[in-house]
Design an enzyme around this catalytic site. Structure first.
Site, PDB file in Angstrom:
ATOM      1  N   SER A  85       0.805  -1.230   0.000  1.00 26.03           N
ATOM      2  CA  SER A  85       0.000   0.000   0.000  1.00 26.03           C
ATOM      3  C   SER A  85       0.833   1.273   0.000  1.00 26.03           C
ATOM      4  O   SER A  85       0.280   2.368   0.118  1.00 26.03           O
ATOM      5  CB  SER A  85      -0.911   0.061   1.229  1.00 26.03           C
ATOM      6  OG  SER A  85      -1.775  -1.024   1.261  1.00 26.03           O
ATOM      7  N   THR A 188      -1.078   2.238   4.617  1.00 27.42           N
ATOM      8  CA  THR A 188      -0.500   3.578   4.437  1.00 27.42           C
ATOM      9  C   THR A 188       0.312   3.961   5.662  1.00 27.42           C
ATOM     10  O   THR A 188      -0.074   3.636   6.779  1.00 27.42           O
ATOM     11  CB  THR A 188      -1.648   4.606   4.281  1.00 27.42           C
ATOM     12  OG1 THR A 188      -2.264   4.363   3.035  1.00 27.42           O
ATOM     13  CG2 THR A 188      -1.159   6.036   4.326  1.00 27.42           C
ATOM     14  N   ARG A 216      -7.907   8.378  -9.335  1.00 27.02           N
ATOM     15  CA  ARG A 216      -8.430   8.562  -7.974  1.00 27.02           C
ATOM     16  C   ARG A 216      -7.316   9.042  -7.036  1.00 27.02           C
ATOM     17  O   ARG A 216      -6.200   8.539  -7.054  1.00 27.02           O
ATOM     18  CB  ARG A 216      -9.001   7.237  -7.471  1.00 27.02           C
ATOM     19  CG  ARG A 216      -9.596   7.286  -6.058  1.00 27.02           C
ATOM     20  CD  ARG A 216      -8.631   6.826  -5.015  1.00 27.02           C
ATOM     21  NE  ARG A 216      -9.233   6.724  -3.682  1.00 27.02           N
ATOM     22  CZ  ARG A 216      -8.542   6.573  -2.558  1.00 27.02           C
ATOM     23  NH1 ARG A 216      -7.226   6.516  -2.595  1.00 27.02           N
ATOM     24  NH2 ARG A 216      -9.158   6.488  -1.399  1.00 27.02           N
ATOM     25  N   GLY A 218      -6.664   9.887  -2.833  1.00 23.36           N
ATOM     26  CA  GLY A 218      -7.243   9.688  -1.504  1.00 23.36           C
ATOM     27  C   GLY A 218      -6.994  10.865  -0.585  1.00 23.36           C
ATOM     28  O   GLY A 218      -6.716  11.987  -1.022  1.00 23.36           O
ATOM     29  N   GLY A 240      -6.782   4.631   6.272  1.00 20.70           N
ATOM     30  CA  GLY A 240      -8.083   4.018   6.032  1.00 20.70           C
ATOM     31  C   GLY A 240      -8.724   4.531   4.763  1.00 20.70           C
ATOM     32  O   GLY A 240      -8.035   5.104   3.906  1.00 20.70           O
ATOM     33  N   GLY A 242      -9.883   6.690   2.270  1.00 26.93           N
ATOM     34  CA  GLY A 242      -9.641   8.120   2.099  1.00 26.93           C
ATOM     35  C   GLY A 242     -10.903   8.939   1.908  1.00 26.93           C
ATOM     36  O   GLY A 242     -11.020  10.042   2.433  1.00 26.93           O
TER      37      GLY A 242
HETATM   38  C1  SD4 Z   1      -6.239   6.223   0.709  1.00 26.36           C
HETATM   39  N1  SD4 Z   1      -5.938   6.543   3.065  1.00 26.36           N
HETATM   40  O1  SD4 Z   1      -5.671   6.393  -0.370  1.00 26.36           O
HETATM   41  C2  SD4 Z   1      -5.394   5.881   1.910  1.00 26.36           C
HETATM   42  C3  SD4 Z   1      -5.324   4.385   2.069  1.00 26.36           C
HETATM   43  C4  SD4 Z   1      -4.829   3.935   3.406  1.00 26.36           C
HETATM   44  O2  SD4 Z   1      -3.972   2.418   4.796  1.00 26.36           O
HETATM   45  O3  SD4 Z   1      -4.748   4.635   4.352  1.00 26.36           O
HETATM   46  N2  SD4 Z   1      -4.458   2.760   3.574  1.00 26.36           N
HETATM   47  O4  SD4 Z   1      -7.450   6.283   0.845  1.00 26.36           O
END
Ligand code: SD4
Length: 328
Positions: A85, A188, A216, A218, A240, A242
Site C-alpha cells: 500500500s 498507508t 483517484r 485519496g 483508512g 480516504g
Molecule cells: C487512501 N488513506 O488512499 C489511503 C489508504 C490507506 O492504509 O490509508 N491505507 O485512501
C-alpha cells in the site's frame, strides 16, 4: 502479517520499554485514554511504523530536524517490498498502473504534496521539494512527474513488483472492488513527530486504494484530511478509506478540536464519531487517526478493531493497539 513483520513486532515489543499510560498491543491493559506528555516523540501508523520510527529517530538524532526525521522515516516504508500500500511496489489501479500520493507538513504551516504521480520511488521527498522549491502546495499527475525529472529524481521503470503482479492477476479474474477492512488497502504510513523544543512535523505516503479508478486521489495528499500540523496546537494523521476521511476533513478536525481544549484521545474519538455519522455502509469502512499535542500527549482511535501504531520515545519504540468505536 508477514513473518518479517511479525519478527519486527515481537523483537521490538520484547526489547522496548512501554510509555507510561500506554498499553502494548495484546497486553491486558485497556487502550490508552491519555498519556503524560513526553518529548521528543514520533508516532506512525501500523506495524511498519516500527522500522520507520527507528529511521526517523536516527535522523532526528543526526540532524536535529523533525522535518528531516518524518521524511526519512516514511522513506523506509516507501522501499518496503512487503508493503503493498506504499511506494511503487504497491498494488496498482484498475488499469494496472501504480500511482502514488504523499504529503509533508511543518508546524509553521509550510507544506507540500503530490498526488497521482507515477515512476517516483520517493514521493515524500518530491512532496518536500514542492514545499521547498515551488510557490505551490500541490502538484499532481504528469506535472508532478515533470517536476520530479527537473529536480533530478530518477524515473523508475513502470513494472509491477512480483507480489503486486500476482495480486493484480488474481484480481483481474473477477475485477470486483470491495475493500476488506484491516487486510486489504490499509497499510498507508502516516507519521507525526514532536522535537524536544516543541516543533512539530508530519508526513504521509501511500499508493492508495488497490484497484482504484485511474486518477483517484485519496486523503493522504490532502492537507487537512490525511495530515495536519500546527505548532500552536499539535498534529494529526489518518489511515483508512480516504473518501471517508476527506468527507470530515479528519486531521484538521482533530487539530481544531485540540485547539478548543480536547485531549488528543478525545479529539480522535470525536473524529471517528463524526466519520461514522457521515458515511453510509460503515461496516465496510475502516479509518483510524493518530494525534499528538504540543505537550507530547498522544491519542489514537479507529472505526473498527485492528488499527495499531508505533510510538518512539527516549524509552523505546513500541506497537500500541488504538482502540475502536465498534467492538469485535
Ligand atoms: C487512501 N488513506 O488512499 C489511503 C489508504 C490507506 O492504509 O490509508 N491505507 O485512501
Amino acid at each position: 502479517m508477514s513473518q518479517r513483520r511479525k519478527f519486527i513486532k515481537q523483537s521490538l515489543l520484547g526489547s522496548a520499554l512501554l510509555l507510561p499510560g500506554l498499553s502494548a498491543l495484546n497486553s491486558q491493559a485497556s487502550p490508552l485514554k491519555k498519556s503524560s506528555g513526553t518529548k521528543p516523540l514520533i508516532l506512525s501508523t501500523w506495524v511498519h511504523g516500527l522500522p520507520a520510527n527507528a529511521d526517523a529517530w536516527a535522523k532526528l538524532k543526526q540532524t536535529g530536524s523533525i522535518l528531516d526525521a518524518v521524511e526519512a522515516g516514511v522513506r523506509n516504508t516507501e522501499l518496503d517490498m512487503e508493503n503493498l500500500s506504499v511506494g511503487l511496489q504497491g498494488l496498482p489501479d484498475r488499469e494496472g498502473i501504480t500511482t502514488l500520493d504523499a504529503s509533508i507538513m511543518c508546524g509553521d504551516g509550510s507544506c507540500g504534496t503530490v498526488a497521482f504521480v507515477r515512476q517516483v520511488k520517493h514521493p515524500i521527498s518530491l512532496a518536500r521539494a514542492v514545499m521547498e522549491k515551488t510557490p505551490h502546495v500541490m502538484l499532481v499527475g504528469e506535472g508532478a512527474r515533470q517536476f520530479a525529472i527537473a529536480q533530478g529524481f530518477p524515473m523508475e521503470e513502470e513494472k509491477l513488483s512480483p507480489n503486486a503482479q500476482k495480486e493484480y492477476d488474481k484480481w483481474k479474474v473477477t475485477s470486483k472492488y470491495k475493500p476488506i477492512i484491516n487486510i486489504e488497502n490499509h497499510d498507508t504510513i502516516g507519521m507525526i513527530g514532536l522535537d524536544a523544543a516543541g516543533k512539530l512535523a508530519g508526513s504521509c505516503t501511500t499508493s492508495g486504494l488497490s484497484y482504484k479508478m485511474h486518477g483517484r486521489v485519496g486523503d493522504s495528499p490532502i492537507i487537512g484530511a490525511g495530515l495536519f500540523v500546527d505548532d500552536e496546537v499539535g498534529a494529526a494523521t489518518a489511515t483508512g478509506l480516504g473518501e471517508s476521511i476527506i468527507r470530515i476533513c479528519g486531521s484538521f478536525l482533530i487539530v481544531e478540536l485540540m485547539r478548543q481544549g480536547r485531549s488528543p484521545q478525545e479529539a480522535c474519538e470525536e473524529a471517528v464519531r463524526r466519520l461514522v455519522a457521515k458515511n453510509k455502509n460503515i461496516k465496510d469502512i475502516q479509518a483510524g487517526f493518530l494525534a499528538i499535542n504540543k505537550e507530547g500527549e498522544v491519542g489514537a482511535f479507529a472505526v473498527h478493531p485492528g488499527f495499531n501504531y508505533a510510538v518512539a520515545t527516549e524509552s523505546g519504540n513500541v506497537l500500541v493497539d488504538a482502540g475502536s468505536q465498534f467492538k469485535p
